[in-house]
Design a protein around this motif. Structure first.
Motif, PDB file in Angstrom:
ATOM      1  N   GLU A  64       1.008   3.999   1.499  1.00 12.29           N
ATOM      2  CA  GLU A  64       1.355   4.450   3.019  1.00 12.29           C
ATOM      3  C   GLU A  64       2.271   3.517   3.661  1.00 12.29           C
ATOM      4  O   GLU A  64       3.000   3.954   4.745  1.00 12.29           O
ATOM      5  CB  GLU A  64       0.079   4.852   3.743  1.00 12.29           C
ATOM      6  CG  GLU A  64      -0.547   3.570   4.121  1.00 12.29           C
ATOM      7  CD  GLU A  64      -1.809   3.176   2.971  1.00 12.29           C
ATOM      8  OE1 GLU A  64      -1.711   3.583   1.997  1.00 12.29           O
ATOM      9  OE2 GLU A  64      -2.825   2.396   3.291  1.00 12.29           O
TER      10      GLU A  64
ATOM     11  N   LYS B 154       0.804  -1.253   0.182  1.00 15.52           N
ATOM     12  CA  LYS B 154       0.034  -0.103  -0.042  1.00 15.52           C
ATOM     13  C   LYS B 154       0.755   1.251   0.009  1.00 15.52           C
ATOM     14  O   LYS B 154       1.914   1.170   0.662  1.00 15.52           O
ATOM     15  CB  LYS B 154      -0.922  -0.042   1.246  1.00 15.52           C
ATOM     16  CG  LYS B 154      -1.881  -1.175   1.295  1.00 15.52           C
ATOM     17  CD  LYS B 154      -2.718  -1.111   2.587  1.00 15.52           C
ATOM     18  CE  LYS B 154      -3.644  -2.285   2.504  1.00 15.52           C
ATOM     19  NZ  LYS B 154      -3.946  -3.043   3.757  1.00 15.52           N
TER      20      LYS B 154
ATOM     21  N   THR C 117       8.018   5.743   2.329  1.00 16.67           N
ATOM     22  CA  THR C 117       7.112   5.033   2.018  1.00 16.67           C
ATOM     23  C   THR C 117       7.167   4.134   0.610  1.00 16.67           C
ATOM     24  O   THR C 117       7.771   4.663  -0.121  1.00 16.67           O
ATOM     25  CB  THR C 117       5.697   5.782   2.117  1.00 16.67           C
ATOM     26  OG1 THR C 117       5.763   6.848   1.353  1.00 16.67           O
ATOM     27  CG2 THR C 117       5.509   6.372   3.678  1.00 16.67           C
TER      28      THR C 117
ATOM     29  N   ASN D 172       5.384   1.754   4.975  1.00 23.82           N
ATOM     30  CA  ASN D 172       6.903   2.358   5.267  1.00 23.82           C
ATOM     31  C   ASN D 172       7.905   1.138   4.779  1.00 23.82           C
ATOM     32  O   ASN D 172       7.609  -0.017   5.481  1.00 23.82           O
ATOM     33  CB  ASN D 172       7.143   2.809   6.774  1.00 23.82           C
ATOM     34  CG  ASN D 172       8.467   3.085   7.013  1.00 23.82           C
ATOM     35  OD1 ASN D 172       9.646   2.562   6.651  1.00 23.82           O
ATOM     36  ND2 ASN D 172       8.758   4.467   7.673  1.00 23.82           N
TER      37      ASN D 172
ATOM     38  N   GLY E  46       4.678   4.837  -1.576  1.00 24.27           N
ATOM     39  CA  GLY E  46       4.313   5.820  -2.176  1.00 24.27           C
ATOM     40  C   GLY E  46       5.608   6.837  -2.537  1.00 24.27           C
ATOM     41  O   GLY E  46       5.643   7.497  -3.465  1.00 24.27           O
ATOM     42  N   ASP E  47       6.372   6.889  -1.722  1.00 22.81           N
ATOM     43  CA  ASP E  47       7.741   8.037  -1.932  1.00 22.81           C
ATOM     44  C   ASP E  47       8.380   7.291  -3.162  1.00 22.81           C
ATOM     45  O   ASP E  47       9.038   7.974  -4.092  1.00 22.81           O
ATOM     46  CB  ASP E  47       8.698   7.957  -0.932  1.00 22.81           C
ATOM     47  CG  ASP E  47       8.209   8.697   0.208  1.00 22.81           C
ATOM     48  OD1 ASP E  47       7.184   9.508   0.199  1.00 22.81           O
ATOM     49  OD2 ASP E  47       8.563   8.627   1.488  1.00 22.81           O
TER      50      ASP E  47
END
Lengths: 85, 412
Positions: A28, A26, A68, A30, A70-71
């Motif tokens: 988010e 996901k 994360t 980490n 996402g990063d």
């Protein structure tokens, strides 16, 4: 490359290289605390991303800021635009 | 000096994934040698036979441990896990600093080394190498992977002495425990097949080349028609332990290690010689305080090479005479190189426990230079207890271990 393609290809790297189940991937999450990667895995993540996306990121300091999943997506999107441009 | 016993055994070999599977295969006279037609793409490689082990259930090893393991380290981890269970130990109890690890292989992973050079050299580009390949290439990859997998915090040593690696490891572990430096040590070795490994022996005219169409006949120690060794792979790990501690925790004891010696032949970089081997065997017997008549059996190194088998036979004849039963298990197992000492030690102990001596497979006509010792020609019942295990390696390295099978009621 669309955002969806980046997400799909990145998730494939995490599944294949680090054996992480798809449901845990996901944005988010980490990558260290939730997905369990460590410093050595980061080396292999960089190599796998370079190969999968045809980019050069090994000497890019922005890699160190990634926390994360996402990063990771955002960074690949940015670097692709820069290196294609 | 403390008395030292073997309380746990584990093996992955061309004959099975456990000590029992391997012994069942030996009981049935099976062999693990196969044709390797895929190696035909290598120019100048004439030996197209090998004895592979089966890689299976590797995902039972957590990724954090497995990622730094090549094929041979996975075999070693699985053998160590079996040895841990067999010894009645638990992973939580071995991280006390009093339990160590000594293990070896000929080199780091041949597969990883080849991959690294194939990946990096064409473009001379380090940026495309993965971090874990480094840990697989290191010469002490087997020892470090076993120790980290089991969470050991004691002495960690690597014995990289080619085909004597695992017997040297067991000898070093024996010294660590009898001196009181450690209470227990996981020790042995591992090896993995690759065309470059067989190619190294073929280049030196030491690999079998005439039996590519009859792989089952290729490894034939002491036989007149032998023409070289057949490379194999796998791992053997044993737990050696202080006798008093083993007794105190009620452990089942397989065997006592009575003595060990390793030495240099001092004469030639590749050719073994009977005097060097005999000196090593005599020193191991002296260390064990055993007279030659006390030896009931010899598990020979004999690899099916023209030169080595004759020298070992002569040494055995000189030290032990003509009547001690001798066999080499490499007719069944191929030569598992750095793993062979531990794998064959485990096979001998389990064979004695089952009450028989295994013959040298494919020994049909004893070569003239290998005569004068008593070859085990067929599986025979035995009450043998005290035996000697030999391992030799390129570089003039000799190693001999003297063991006595443990029977209820203790030793004399």
């Amino acid at each position: 490359m669309t955002r969806e393609e980046i997400v799909s290809k990145t998730n494939a790297v995490f599944a294949e290289s680090f054996e992480i189940e798809p449901e845990r991937l996901k944005p988010e999450a980490n990558v260290f605390l939730d997905l369990g990667l460590d410093s050595l895995d980061t080396v292999d993540l960089v190599v796998a991303i370079q190969k999968r996306f045809g980019v050069q990121i090994r000497d890019d300091d922005r890699v160190r800021a990634i926390r994360t999943l996402g990063d990771v997506y955002d960074f690949i999107e940015t670097i692709q635009k820069e290196q294609q441009g | 000096m403390k008395r030292v016993v073997i309380t746990g055994m584990g093996a992955v070999s061309p004959l099975g994934g456990t000590v029992a599977e391997q012994a069942d295969a030996l009981d049935a006279g099976r062999h693990g040698v196969r044709a390797m037609p895929e190696w035909a793409e290598y120019k100048g490689l004439r030996s197209l036979v090998a004895a592979p082990a089966e890689l299976k259930n590797e995902k039972a090893i957590p990724r954090q441990n497995r990622r730094s393991m090549s094929r041979m380290s996975i075999f070693a981890a699985q053998a160590a896990q079996e040895a841990l269970r067999d010894a009645g130990l638990v992973a939580e109890g071995v991280g006390d600093g009093r339990t160590g690890c000594v293990a070896g292989s000929t080199t780091g992973s041949a597969i990883a080394l080849s991959q690294v050079y194939e990946t990096m050299l064409p473009e001379k580009d380090f940026s495309i190498l993965q971090s874990m390949q480094f840990f697989q290439c290191l010469s002490h990859t087997v020892a470090m992977n076993v120790a980290q997998y089991l969470g050991l915090r004691g002495v960690l040593l690597s014995t990289n002495a080619a085909c004597a690696s695992s017997l040297q490891a067991i000898g070093a572990a024996f010294d660590l425990v009898r001196s009181g430096r450690q209470d227990a040590v996981f020790c042995g070795g591992a090896e993995e097949l690759h065309a470059t490994v067989t190619g190294s022996f073929d280049m030196l005219m030491a690999a079998s080349v005439r039996y590519n169409d009859r792989p089952e006949a290729a490894s034939r120690p002491f036989d007149a028609a032998r023409d070289g060794l057949v490379c194999g792979e796998g791992a053997g790990i044993v737990v050696v332990e202080d006798l008093e501690r083993a007794r105190a925790r009620g452990a089942r004891i397989h065997a006592e290690i009575l003595g060990f010696h390793t030495c240099s032949g001092g004469s030639h970089i590749s050719e073994s010689n009977r005097d060097g081997i005999a000196a090593c065997m005599r020193a191991a017997l002296a260390d064990a305080r055993c007279a030659p008549p006390e030896i009931d059996y010899v598990s020979a190194h004999a690899t099916s090479t023209i030169q080595g088998d004759g020298e070992e036979a002569a040494a055995i004849r000189n030290v032990l005479g003509e009547n001690v039963p001798v066999s080499s298990l490499k007719g069944n197992l191929g030569h598992t190189l750095g793993a062979s000492g531990a794998i064959e030690l485990v096979a001998a102990i389990e064979g004695l426990r089952r009450g028989h001596l295994y013959p040298t497979r494919n020994l049909e006509t004893v070569a003239e230079e290998c005569k004068g010792i008593r070859h085990v020609a067929a599986r025979e019942p035995t009450a043998a207890r005290t035996f000697l295990k030999n391992s030799f390696a390129f570089g003039g390295i000799n190693a001999s271990l003297v063991c006595r099978r443990w029977t209820d009621g203790g030793t004399p």
